[in-house]
Enzyme design. Structure first.
Site, mmCIF file in Angstrom:
data_model
loop_
_atom_site.group_PDB
_atom_site.id
_atom_site.type_symbol
_atom_site.label_atom_id
_atom_site.label_comp_id
_atom_site.label_asym_id
_atom_site.label_seq_id
_atom_site.Cartn_x
_atom_site.Cartn_y
_atom_site.Cartn_z
ATOM 1 N N THR A 1 -20.572 -5.483 20.534
ATOM 2 C CA THR A 1 -21.447 -6.396 21.280
ATOM 3 C C THR A 1 -22.926 -6.123 21.042
ATOM 4 O O THR A 1 -23.709 -7.035 20.761
ATOM 5 C CB THR A 1 -21.146 -6.278 22.787
ATOM 6 O OG1 THR A 1 -19.772 -6.554 23.016
ATOM 7 C CG2 THR A 1 -21.994 -7.266 23.588
ATOM 8 N N GLN B 1 -17.576 -11.619 21.934
ATOM 9 C CA GLN B 1 -18.917 -11.400 22.459
ATOM 10 C C GLN B 1 -19.940 -11.685 21.353
ATOM 11 O O GLN B 1 -19.812 -11.171 20.233
ATOM 12 C CB GLN B 1 -19.079 -9.960 22.950
ATOM 13 C CG GLN B 1 -18.125 -9.572 24.067
ATOM 14 C CD GLN B 1 -16.824 -8.986 23.567
ATOM 15 O OE1 GLN B 1 -16.437 -9.204 22.424
ATOM 16 N NE2 GLN B 1 -16.145 -8.240 24.414
ATOM 17 N N ASP C 1 -21.652 -13.346 26.669
ATOM 18 C CA ASP C 1 -22.683 -12.311 26.509
ATOM 19 C C ASP C 1 -23.964 -12.855 25.860
ATOM 20 O O ASP C 1 -24.491 -12.272 24.908
ATOM 21 C CB ASP C 1 -22.145 -11.127 25.702
ATOM 22 C CG ASP C 1 -21.029 -10.382 26.413
ATOM 23 O OD1 ASP C 1 -20.657 -10.800 27.515
ATOM 24 O OD2 ASP C 1 -20.546 -9.387 25.867
ATOM 25 N N ASP D 1 -19.710 -13.515 31.411
ATOM 26 C CA ASP D 1 -20.617 -12.356 31.534
ATOM 27 C C ASP D 1 -21.930 -12.605 30.787
ATOM 28 O O ASP D 1 -22.466 -11.698 30.141
ATOM 29 C CB ASP D 1 -19.949 -11.100 30.970
ATOM 30 C CG ASP D 1 -18.644 -10.766 31.655
ATOM 31 O OD1 ASP D 1 -18.474 -11.122 32.830
ATOM 32 O OD2 ASP D 1 -17.770 -10.145 31.007
ATOM 33 N N TYR E 1 -18.088 -15.874 34.352
ATOM 34 C CA TYR E 1 -18.899 -15.083 35.259
ATOM 35 C C TYR E 1 -20.351 -15.197 34.803
ATOM 36 O O TYR E 1 -20.664 -15.011 33.622
ATOM 37 C CB TYR E 1 -18.466 -13.614 35.202
ATOM 38 C CG TYR E 1 -16.967 -13.433 35.153
ATOM 39 C CD1 TYR E 1 -16.230 -13.240 36.317
ATOM 40 C CD2 TYR E 1 -16.283 -13.483 33.938
ATOM 41 C CE1 TYR E 1 -14.847 -13.091 36.279
ATOM 42 C CE2 TYR E 1 -14.905 -13.337 33.881
ATOM 43 C CZ TYR E 1 -14.197 -13.145 35.058
ATOM 44 O OH TYR E 1 -12.832 -13.005 35.002
ATOM 45 N N ARG F 1 -19.382 -10.061 38.164
ATOM 46 C CA ARG F 1 -18.486 -8.931 38.404
ATOM 47 C C ARG F 1 -19.209 -7.665 37.936
ATOM 48 O O ARG F 1 -19.946 -7.693 36.946
ATOM 49 C CB ARG F 1 -17.162 -9.114 37.660
ATOM 50 C CG ARG F 1 -17.303 -9.384 36.160
ATOM 51 C CD ARG F 1 -15.958 -9.614 35.518
ATOM 52 N NE ARG F 1 -16.067 -9.898 34.087
ATOM 53 C CZ ARG F 1 -15.042 -9.974 33.253
ATOM 54 N NH1 ARG F 1 -13.804 -9.799 33.713
ATOM 55 N NH2 ARG F 1 -15.211 -10.235 31.965
#
Length: 341
Positions: free
Chosen positions: A99, A138, A163, A183, A211, A247
């Site tokens: 990532t 990601q 990401d 995320d 998220y 989260r």
């Protein structure tokens, strides 16, 4: 009548006349030059303030800012820096990219300012999901590294799916549109977001739409990802009650991380789940699988508005007036005023 999208585009565009009067150390025309070459000039300047103007156009480049005090200013949304590396892709060194190495633009030096351009990771996330090749999907648009203290990003469009924005250095993100799904705002830095649009993307044939945040804030650090007067939006097709506020990410099973995300006076569309926050798994010190829950982390709201503003609950905690008052730009950014070059 001017619609909100047109108004936002105008708000994010710096006046051309004002830019024309400024002094630039380098001017990049994407038709004939590269931003990478301008950053080489900045590196040769040895850390003195170096200002780059980028004209409209698309640049297919993967870049890292390695010297302090660089300012990059685009000419609007049509100034695009784009690349498509993703975490599961093999790097020339034989390992996966991972990532942290996927960023289209990586800031690895203090005092950086980025204004008025689009930064995009163009990895085909939807195609990878469709073809079941999405493992390691990601794909970061902008990485603000640990060395990148005092990074200012304003009037920008940050675009990805999983990401999108990775923040490890103290930053201020203002008047930006941040687009993603899973995320897509994450990391352990103290970051002050203000007046941003946080947009959840549509992905076909998925039951949940991800998220917004995944904070990995150290427990000893008072502030993490703080959003003030932002708007939580969704693309067409994203259903109601399908998206988590976030989260907590205990990166690498590090028990010293208790992620913090806080939303202050934000408007939330109906895609936000009533429960607000959820858990994230990690491996404990003995290698056992565990969950870091919202109750264990520092995930809060204050004065949320709109159809996605849910009632307080065990997982969706609200700050009282005194606690909310602690979260200001000055307190989050400390000895830096949040202004750039």
């Amino acid at each position: 009548m001017i619609d909100r999208r047109t108004a936002l585009a105008g708000a994010l565009m710096l006046p051309l006349a004002a830019r024309a009067e400024e002094r630039w150390d380098a001017i990049v025309d994407p038709r004939t030059g590269t931003l990478g070459k301008a950053l080489d000039q900045a590196a040769a300047a040895g850390g003195r303030p170096f200002r780059i103007l980028v004209r409209e156009g698309v640049m297919i480049e993967k870049l890292t800012i390695t010297v302090p005090n660089v300012t990059i200013v685009g000419s609007g949304r049509g100034t695009v820096l784009s690349f498509g590396t993703y975490a599961g892709l093999k790097h020339p060194d034989g390992n996966n990219w991972g990532t942290g190495r996927t960023g289209t633009l990586t800031v690895a030096a203090p005092g950086t300012t980025v204004r008025n351009l689009t930064i995009r990771n163009s990895f085909d996330y939807i195609g990878a999901k469709r073809d079941s090749t999405g493992n390691g999907a990601q794909a970061v648009a902008l990485v603000i590294g640990r060395e990148a203290d005092r990074t200012l990003v304003e009037h920008c469009w940050l675009e990805g799916y999983q990401d999108t924005l990775y923040v490890q250095g103290r930053s201020r993100i203002a008047d930006c549109r941040i687009v993603g799904g899973v995320d897509f705002i994450f990391g352990g830095a103290a970051v002050w977001f203000e007046r941003c649009e946080i947009v959840t993307r549509y992905v076909p044939n998925v039951p949940e739409f991800g998220y917004l945040t995944a904070p990995s804030t150290p427990a000893v650090q008072e502030f993490g990802l703080v959003f003030s007067r932002c708007r939580l939006m969704r693309e067409p097709g994203v259903p109601a009650r399908s998206t988590w506020l976030g989260r907590p990410w205990r990166a690498g099973g590090n028990m010293a991380l208790t992620g913090q995300s806080v939303f202050l006076n934000c408007w939330m569309d109906a895609h936000i789940k009533r429960e607000g926050w959820t858990w994230m798994g990690y491996k404990g010190p003995e290698g056992d699988q565990r969950r870091l829950t919202p109750q264990e982390a520092r995930l809060f709201e204050s004065a949320s508005r709109g159809p996605g503003a849910g009632p307080a609950s065990a997982t969706r905690r609200t700050l009282n007036a005194a606690d909310a008052a602690r979260f200001t730009r000055a307190s989050v950014l400390g000895d830096w005023n949040g202004l750039g070059g």
